[in-house]
Design a protein around this motif. Structure first.
Motif, short mmCIF file in Angstrom:
data_model
loop_
_atom_site.label_atom_id
_atom_site.label_comp_id
_atom_site.label_asym_id
_atom_site.label_seq_id
_atom_site.Cartn_x
_atom_site.Cartn_y
_atom_site.Cartn_z
N VAL A 1 -80.99 -21.57 1.80
CA VAL A 1 -82.34 -22.12 1.76
C VAL A 1 -83.10 -21.63 0.51
N ILE A 2 -82.98 -20.35 0.21
CA ILE A 2 -83.71 -19.82 -0.97
C ILE A 2 -83.14 -20.43 -2.25
N SER A 3 -81.83 -20.75 -2.25
CA SER A 3 -81.24 -21.41 -3.43
C SER A 3 -81.91 -22.75 -3.67
N GLY A 4 -82.29 -23.41 -2.57
CA GLY A 4 -83.02 -24.67 -2.68
C GLY A 4 -84.37 -24.47 -3.34
N LEU A 5 -85.08 -23.44 -2.92
CA LEU A 5 -86.40 -23.17 -3.52
C LEU A 5 -86.26 -22.74 -4.98
N LEU A 6 -85.17 -21.97 -5.27
CA LEU A 6 -84.93 -21.56 -6.66
C LEU A 6 -84.56 -22.76 -7.52
N GLY A 7 -84.01 -23.78 -6.88
CA GLY A 7 -83.72 -25.03 -7.59
C GLY A 7 -85.00 -25.78 -7.92
N ALA A 8 -86.02 -25.59 -7.09
CA ALA A 8 -87.31 -26.24 -7.35
C ALA A 8 -88.08 -25.49 -8.43
N ALA A 9 -87.99 -24.17 -8.44
CA ALA A 9 -88.65 -23.36 -9.46
C ALA A 9 -87.81 -22.10 -9.69
N PRO A 10 -87.29 -21.92 -10.92
CA PRO A 10 -86.40 -20.78 -11.19
C PRO A 10 -87.16 -19.46 -11.30
N LEU A 11 -86.41 -18.38 -11.32
CA LEU A 11 -87.02 -17.05 -11.47
C LEU A 11 -87.67 -16.91 -12.84
N VAL A 12 -88.75 -16.18 -12.90
CA VAL A 12 -89.36 -15.85 -14.19
C VAL A 12 -88.36 -14.96 -14.93
N ASP A 13 -88.10 -15.29 -16.19
CA ASP A 13 -87.07 -14.58 -16.95
C ASP A 13 -87.61 -13.25 -17.45
N ASN A 14 -87.82 -12.32 -16.54
CA ASN A 14 -88.37 -11.03 -16.94
C ASN A 14 -87.88 -9.94 -15.99
N PRO B 1 -88.09 -6.48 -15.95
CA PRO B 1 -88.99 -5.45 -15.41
C PRO B 1 -89.88 -5.97 -14.28
N LEU B 2 -90.35 -7.20 -14.43
CA LEU B 2 -91.21 -7.80 -13.40
C LEU B 2 -90.43 -7.98 -12.09
N GLN B 3 -89.21 -8.51 -12.19
CA GLN B 3 -88.40 -8.75 -10.99
C GLN B 3 -88.04 -7.44 -10.30
N GLN B 4 -87.69 -6.42 -11.11
CA GLN B 4 -87.32 -5.14 -10.51
C GLN B 4 -88.53 -4.48 -9.84
N TYR B 5 -89.68 -4.62 -10.47
CA TYR B 5 -90.91 -4.04 -9.92
C TYR B 5 -91.18 -4.63 -8.53
N VAL B 6 -91.17 -5.95 -8.45
CA VAL B 6 -91.46 -6.63 -7.18
C VAL B 6 -90.40 -6.28 -6.12
N ASN B 7 -89.14 -6.14 -6.56
CA ASN B 7 -88.07 -5.78 -5.61
C ASN B 7 -88.25 -4.38 -5.03
#
Lengths: 299, 183
Positions: free
Chosen positions: A74-87, A89-95
């Motif tokens: 399901v999340i792959s579907g949402l990622l298909g609608a809008a991809p991850l921000v290419d950053n 440090p930001l992704q690791q911070y939120v994780n």
């Protein structure tokens, strides 16, 4: 060694010999037959497992592994609608923040995974099994880490309470749910998955029953408080969102799928006034501001 | 000389007060109450954009001073620290909305960074992508993005260390009972 022990040993030796003669006979004469039988049994076991899975999924008893597989698709579907921000440090911070909050929840052992997706729309989504995304449009409205925690804790609460899993189960045919609960690995498999994913992600365009949003608000502020954040930050976020008018199209899907903000604010105020037990209001650690500064200043 | 000492004492008191009171802005129309409870007497109605001094925070309430004369309590989420200029913007459709959101965006420093050559737009948007209702319904699952997302996953140790570094202390907080809105 006395006579009794000797006779015991002899007996054991004889038993061993018999067993080995028998297995030699099996090797020589019945191996193919045995193999066939084993194959049949394996097939029967798989069929039964498949039937049990369909039955489990239909009766609401989705096991953890199936839940995670459904969530990944399901999340792959949402990622298909809008991809991850290419950053990174930001992704690791939120994780890190999300994982820490999830550790305070009733399901700390799910594979909690978070992401900021590239969209100016203002929204956040929770997929079963612990997969959560928020849009860059929403992230950019945040003033501090407590506000980020408030949003993640709200989404984590949806996962804990299996709101989307139940909604997908209730609206999907058994076969669809069963097929969705499979780890899509091969390219062919993944291509087949699109139809299934499309039918299940509709829930994100349609929205949950409004009572589940109030429920996630109520549980989310407690999770954020447990993780050491200012729980009132959720009210800050809702007020900020409320300041954006319905005329702003970045809010369309959000407003269509959530209860009115004024009612969410009022309901939370009343609940927290009466029932929230916290020991102190922590001061902001300024980390979100530092992370944003770092992201903005790096070429 | 005596008056000079008196003056410096007064100055010292002012500086001490200043260290506690912080400039803040009313971001949405708010009632100012006598006590931190909406059951108490309403002293004044404060409009969006009103500048106040924040004196104290207590739970979901902030004690503020207005016009250097009146003090009272407002809901904490209706006051933000700092001097924020909130403009009412007119939309073509006729509705008004405050620009608190655009202020937040500016404060986050991410939007403004686009000017410096860095932009989140680096991920090219391919085909029909986006989060409108129709786009969500027809999206093609992207498993490469899923793999990427999973590569950023944290773990028990890393999350705990990061929490400690951010002065976060876990607290035992019980869940609250369901509200009427959930029934």
């Amino acid at each position: 060694m006395n006579l009794k022990q000797l006779s015991k040993l002899t007996f054991l030796f004889l038993v061993c010999c018999t067993v080995s003669i028998n297995s030699t006979r099996l090797d020589a004469f019945d191996l193919d037959k045995f193999k066939n039988k084993l194959e049949k049994l394996k097939q029967q076991k798989e069929d039964l497992q498949e039937k049990k899975k369909t039955l489990d999924l239909a009766t609401g008893n989705v096991n953890k592994r199936d839940e995670i597989n459904i969530g990944r698709n399901v999340i792959s579907g949402l990622l298909g609608a809008a991809p991850l921000v290419d950053n990174e440090p930001l992704q690791q911070y939120v994780n890190k923040i999300g994982y820490w909050i999830a550790l305070q929840s009733e399901r700390p052992k799910l594979p909690w995974t978070f992401g900021v997706i590239h969209s100016k729309n203002i929204n956040a989504f929770a997929s079963p099994g612990g997969y959560i995304v928020l849009t860059l449009g929403l992230y950019e409205l945040l003033e501090n880490e407590s506000q980020l925690a408030a949003i993640l804790a709200h989404e984590i609460s949806h996962v804990i309470e299996k709101h989307h899993l139940d909604a997908i189960r209730d609206t999907s045919k058994r076969e669809i749910l069963g097929a969705l609960a499979v780890k899509a690995t091969s390219k062919k498999h993944r291509e087949k998955m699109q139809k299934l994913v499309n039918s299940s992600v509709q829930i994100y365009a349609r929205g949950l029953d409004k009572k589940f949003e109030f429920g996630a608000d109520r549980r989310g502020v407690v999770l954020a408080a447990r993780a050491g954040y200012d729980p009132y930050a959720m009210l800050d976020v809702l007020t900020t969102l409320h300041s954006i008018s319905a005329a702003d199209d970045s809010m369309t899907v959000f407003l269509n799928t959530h209860p009115p903000l004024a009612k969410r604010i009022k309901t939370l105020e009343n609940l927290m006034d009466r029932h929230l037990v916290i020991h102190n209001i922590p001061t902001d650690n300024q980390r979100l501001q530092r992370v944003n500064h770092m992201i903005a200043s790096k070429p | 000389m005596k008056s000079l000492i008196r003056l410096s004492v007064v100055l010292l008191i002012f500086t001490a007060l200043d260290a506690h009171a912080q400039t803040a802005t009313i971001i949405t129309q708010a009632q100012m109450y006598e006590n931190p409870s909406d059951q108490s007497r309403v002293i004044k109605q404060l409009d969006t954009g009103t500048q106040v001094s924040e004196i104290l925070r207590q739970g979901g309430w902030k004690k503020i001073e207005h016009d250097a004369s009146i003090t009272g309590w407002v809901r904490s989420h209706k006051v933000r620290q700092g001097s924020i200029v909130i403009q009412e913007q007119k939309k073509q459709s006729g509705g008004f909305f405050s620009s608190l959101a655009s202020w937040s965006r500016k404060a986050s420093g991410l939007f403004s960074s686009e000017k410096k050559g860095y932009s989140f737009q680096r991920t090219a948007t391919i085909g029909v992508r986006g989060l409108s209702e129709e786009q969500i319904k027809h999206a093609k699952p992207d498993y490469k993005q899923l793999d990427k997302m999973e590569s950023f996953r944290s773990n028990n140790n890393s999350a705990r260390l990061y929490a400690k570094a951010g002065n976060l202390k876990a607290d035992k907080v019980p869940h609250m009972p369901k509200s009427g809105a959930e029934k």
